[in-house]
Design an enzyme around this catalytic site. Sequence first.
Site, PDB file in Angstrom:
ATOM      1  N   GLY A  56       0.776  -1.237   0.000  1.00 60.74           N
ATOM      2  CA  GLY A  56       0.000   0.000   0.000  1.00 60.74           C
ATOM      3  C   GLY A  56       0.804   1.282   0.000  1.00 60.74           C
ATOM      4  O   GLY A  56       0.267   2.345   0.268  1.00 60.74           O
ATOM      5  N   TRP A  58       2.050   2.913  -2.499  1.00 61.36           N
ATOM      6  CA  TRP A  58       1.607   3.834  -3.558  1.00 61.36           C
ATOM      7  C   TRP A  58       0.320   4.541  -3.101  1.00 61.36           C
ATOM      8  O   TRP A  58       0.122   5.712  -3.365  1.00 61.36           O
ATOM      9  CB  TRP A  58       1.368   3.080  -4.886  1.00 61.36           C
ATOM     10  CG  TRP A  58       2.643   2.824  -5.642  1.00 61.36           C
ATOM     11  CD1 TRP A  58       3.875   2.666  -5.118  1.00 61.36           C
ATOM     12  CD2 TRP A  58       2.790   2.723  -7.064  1.00 61.36           C
ATOM     13  NE1 TRP A  58       4.802   2.445  -6.105  1.00 61.36           N
ATOM     14  CE2 TRP A  58       4.150   2.470  -7.325  1.00 61.36           C
ATOM     15  CE3 TRP A  58       1.935   2.788  -8.132  1.00 61.36           C
ATOM     16  CZ2 TRP A  58       4.656   2.302  -8.608  1.00 61.36           C
ATOM     17  CZ3 TRP A  58       2.431   2.617  -9.430  1.00 61.36           C
ATOM     18  CH2 TRP A  58       3.786   2.378  -9.656  1.00 61.36           C
ATOM     19  N   ASP A  76      -5.645  -5.560  -4.345  1.00 59.81           N
ATOM     20  CA  ASP A  76      -4.522  -6.499  -4.481  1.00 59.81           C
ATOM     21  C   ASP A  76      -4.987  -7.901  -4.101  1.00 59.81           C
ATOM     22  O   ASP A  76      -5.985  -8.057  -3.394  1.00 59.81           O
ATOM     23  CB  ASP A  76      -3.364  -6.076  -3.572  1.00 59.81           C
ATOM     24  CG  ASP A  76      -2.067  -6.761  -3.973  1.00 59.81           C
ATOM     25  OD1 ASP A  76      -1.935  -7.960  -3.729  1.00 59.81           O
ATOM     26  OD2 ASP A  76      -1.193  -6.111  -4.564  1.00 59.81           O
ATOM     27  N   ASP A  92      -8.560 -10.342  -7.252  1.00 59.55           N
ATOM     28  CA  ASP A  92      -7.649 -10.621  -8.354  1.00 59.55           C
ATOM     29  C   ASP A  92      -8.035  -9.702  -9.506  1.00 59.55           C
ATOM     30  O   ASP A  92      -9.164  -9.759  -9.993  1.00 59.55           O
ATOM     31  CB  ASP A  92      -7.815 -12.094  -8.743  1.00 59.55           C
ATOM     32  CG  ASP A  92      -6.909 -12.488  -9.881  1.00 59.55           C
ATOM     33  OD1 ASP A  92      -6.858 -13.675 -10.180  1.00 59.55           O
ATOM     34  OD2 ASP A  92      -6.265 -11.611 -10.480  1.00 59.55           O
ATOM     35  N   LYS A 157       3.997  -0.676 -14.572  1.00 59.88           N
ATOM     36  CA  LYS A 157       5.344  -1.260 -14.560  1.00 59.88           C
ATOM     37  C   LYS A 157       5.398  -2.315 -15.653  1.00 59.88           C
ATOM     38  O   LYS A 157       4.456  -3.084 -15.815  1.00 59.88           O
ATOM     39  CB  LYS A 157       5.590  -1.899 -13.202  1.00 59.88           C
ATOM     40  CG  LYS A 157       6.921  -2.610 -13.103  1.00 59.88           C
ATOM     41  CD  LYS A 157       7.266  -2.869 -11.662  1.00 59.88           C
ATOM     42  CE  LYS A 157       6.531  -4.068 -11.102  1.00 59.88           C
ATOM     43  NZ  LYS A 157       6.822  -4.245  -9.678  1.00 59.88           N
TER      44      LYS A 157
HETATM   45  C1  LIG Z   1       5.445  -4.840  -6.314  1.00 61.20           C
HETATM   46  S1  LIG Z   1       4.043  -5.277  -5.455  1.00 61.20           S
HETATM   47  C2  LIG Z   1       3.135  -3.795  -5.462  1.00 61.20           C
HETATM   48  C3  LIG Z   1       3.671  -2.780  -4.541  1.00 61.20           C
HETATM   49  C4  LIG Z   1       2.735  -1.606  -4.339  1.00 61.20           C
HETATM   50  N1  LIG Z   1       2.650  -0.807  -5.494  1.00 61.20           N
HETATM   51  C5  LIG Z   1       3.138  -0.769  -3.171  1.00 61.20           C
HETATM   52  O1  LIG Z   1       3.298   0.398  -3.313  1.00 61.20           O
HETATM   53  O2  LIG Z   1       3.341  -1.260  -2.093  1.00 61.20           O
HETATM   54  C6  LIG Z   1       3.181  -6.273  -6.599  1.00 61.20           C
HETATM   55  C7  LIG Z   1       1.834  -6.740  -6.123  1.00 61.20           C
HETATM   56  O3  LIG Z   1       1.123  -7.272  -7.211  1.00 61.20           O
HETATM   57  C8  LIG Z   1       0.156  -8.134  -6.661  1.00 61.20           C
HETATM   58  N2  LIG Z   1      -0.465  -8.967  -7.683  1.00 61.20           N
HETATM   59  C9  LIG Z   1       0.109  -9.877  -8.502  1.00 61.20           C
HETATM   60  N3  LIG Z   1      -0.807 -10.442  -9.306  1.00 61.20           N
HETATM   61  C10 LIG Z   1      -2.000  -9.876  -8.983  1.00 61.20           C
HETATM   62  C11 LIG Z   1      -3.321 -10.058  -9.458  1.00 61.20           C
HETATM   63  N4  LIG Z   1      -3.586 -10.927 -10.414  1.00 61.20           N
HETATM   64  N5  LIG Z   1      -4.301  -9.338  -8.906  1.00 61.20           N
HETATM   65  C12 LIG Z   1      -4.031  -8.452  -7.905  1.00 61.20           C
HETATM   66  N6  LIG Z   1      -2.796  -8.250  -7.428  1.00 61.20           N
HETATM   67  C13 LIG Z   1      -1.780  -8.945  -7.958  1.00 61.20           C
HETATM   68  C14 LIG Z   1       0.948  -8.932  -5.669  1.00 61.20           C
HETATM   69  O4  LIG Z   1       0.103  -9.465  -4.673  1.00 61.20           O
HETATM   70  C15 LIG Z   1       1.881  -7.871  -5.112  1.00 61.20           C
HETATM   71  O5  LIG Z   1       1.425  -7.424  -3.868  1.00 61.20           O
END
Ligand SMILES: C[S@@+](CC[C@H](N)C(=O)[O-])C[C@H]1O[C@@H](n2cnc3c(N)ncnc32)[C@H](O)[C@@H]1O
Length: 837
Positions: A56, A58, A76, A92, A157
Amino acid sequence: MAIQKKHGKGRLDKWYKLAKEKGYRARAAFKLIQLNKKYGFLEKSKVVLDLCAAPGSWCQVAAETMPANSIIIGVDLSPIKPIPKVITFQSDITTEKCRATIRGHLKTWKADTVLHDGAPNVGTAWVQDSFNQAELVLHSLKLATEFLVEGGTFVTKVFRSKDYNPLLWVFNQLFAKVEATKPPSSRNVSAEIFVVCRGFKAPKRIDPKLLDPRSVFEDLADPTPNNEAKVYNPEVKKRKRDGYEEGDYIQFKEIPASEFIQTVDPIAILGQYNKLGFDQPKNGDVALAALDKLPETTEEIRNCCADLKVLGRKEFKLLLKWRMKVREIFGFPTKKAAQEAAEEVAEVEPMDEELQIQEDLQKLKEKESSKKKRERRRENEKKQKEIVRMQMNMTAPMDIGMEQEGPRGEGAMFRLKGIDQTPALSRLAKGKMIVVKEAPKKDHDSGLGSSGETDDESDEDGDLLETELDALYDEYRVRKMEADAKYRAKKARQEHDDDEWEGVSADEKGDSDDEELEGFEESSDEDDDEPAERKTAGKPLLRDLDDAPSDANGLSKRAANFFKQGIFQDIEGLLDFSEEEENEDEDMANAAAAPKPQEAPVTATKSKKSKAKAAPPSKEAEDEEDCGFEVVKKDEDEDWEEAEKRTKDGRPNIDIITAEAMTLAQQLASGEKTSYDLVDDGFTKHAFRDRDGLPEWFLDDEGKHDKPHRPITKAAAAAIKEKMRAYNARPIKKVAEARARKKFKQAQKLEKLKKKADIVAGDEGMSEKDKATSIAKLISAAGRKQKRQPIKVVKAAGTNRGISGRPKGVKGRYKMVDPRMKKEMRALKRVSKRKSR
Ligand SMILES: C[S@@+](CC[C@H](N)C(=O)[O-])C[C@H]1O[C@@H](n2cnc3c(N)ncnc32)[C@H](O)[C@@H]1O
């Protein structure tokens, strides 16, 4: 978010420490801060959607930077701990549910910015690891196209893989400006890059292919890298600037030269790596040290190893030759050594010829048996599928091919065929006084369109198939009966054709053992008339009592068995009536000089009762005392049963429910037809079909269509329709029950009221006037409806945000709403009030 190792690969860098200091949940916060510094999208946004937001950081940055009262929604796969001013939920982003939840939160609003920092958690215990990064980006873009306002910004990203360029192309179709950038806080070793897409074009219709991973990435799909091409033909190698391979984001790759010597796939190493190193690792590598000192490791070889990416065909050959030489020196198996070994083997004396043949035979046998096994398994699977299809009413048993064998087929564990021949069965049978005679086998055509082969084998197959089909059909019927009450009733009626219908019960067929065995014995006398396959195909085990015809007196099997009991033996004239009746029947049949005609449809309620009723003897009353039990007189019995069938004025109570029956009734009433015409009509081609020996499933199926089509009149059809409408207009059970409940409660209330009124009336201390007023009060109080507690609307804000279950301090009925909904509801009320004024 995936749990990160806080100590690996310099994760504890300055951004990590800074994030800790500033209270951000992840160092990723600085990526957004830096992106926003460059493009300034957050300050301009009132609504932001953060996809893949956990933990969280961001969202934290967005909440800090965006104007007050902005809406931030974070989603998420992992839970996100509550953040002030941010709505978060777990879902998801690739699912429809997530889309619907976002829509629920946003209502009619549109997002000014959609952020996506998702990374699939490959290799961890996460559920969603099947989508790769690029696919996830496409999914987030899909959501962005739905929720972004025109001119909005999408920040995502992306990994610089082969899918990078197609993604950029897609972004360019949907946004006015697309820029890729790598913020300083993003680690250099990481292949991640951020793409900022501004000026959403908001097209009215988007080609679904544009957002479909299959079509976006299909052209560049190249699952196996062609290392041979890279090594043997480096001059003509096409340099596709596709970026990194998926999951392989490091640019410069080095491997110890010793591994190149040891590997069994040197081409792969030459194709994938940049350098073969001779530097000693910390723990030391003896093989590498030895290799370094070898005279074969010349300066030229060292130069070649230093940069594999610039080598040509000649240099690669040189390296491969060097590897071979070194392997020989180190004593690794080489092609040469293998050849020598093969030659040595060739010198061994040839095997004894007989032994060789035996071995070959053994191999052939094994091959054959494994082939058979495979075939059997395939057949079983096929049959299983057929049965499932049949159970789902997708196929009739007839559709099952002739080759079906099933679990009781040839060689199968439960094979029933031939069971009669086993001494075990006869021993078993003797215990219950049955000796099943072995009938001579007849050359019998199953009538199922068999190949017509006459040899024993084909007969056996036919029998087997017959049994198989019968068994399958029985199973099918049992299932259908369990599921379908109508079918159950129909079957029960058919089985009790002799008018012994006693309703449907689960143990309908479960007559006592003795009864079954009696039936057995009797049927053995008729064996000669039965088709051969029935006898051979385990008939005694599958024998159905009701198959047996009625006895000579016209009684059903069960009725006959009943009257065969000892207590009836001395009663004279027991069967007189039936005989008489039979004679009458015979006369009629002779007159018509034809077999028994089919039943006319108007006789929906058959008058066959008379037959069954005819059975009890007229002299029973005389023996009543001797027997010690009361025998119901025939007349009484008749009256009682007939009473049900008649209306009050004595006419038969016939329920006409089909248009055909109604037509006939009308014709009879108007004199258009007489009862003789009805009998005549019964003599149709359908009445003369030979059904002997045909399997039951076939007859059942045929029976659906094998009936005469009777004309129907418009008036009759309309009358039946009207009747059905009246039936359907009746309230359903639930409604009737609810009404009855209401009535019951009202009666209870009235009863209570009466009691109270009695008490008041009996109170001697009260004047008549007081009594009258208090009784009137009681009555009006009873008539008043109890007010239901109103539903309390609770805002899902502040401490109530994101909680599940009852909020603190709220009693009674409540409904959680988000603050905007509450505002909107108030506004709607205001508007409607204004309008009504
Ligand atoms: C790099 S982290 C994000 C960090 C976030 N932007 C922050 O500021 O803390 C990537 C996130 O993508 C989520 N993720 C991956 N596949 C996903 C999906 N299909 N649906 C929702 N979230 C997903 C993972 O659970 C993970 O928490």
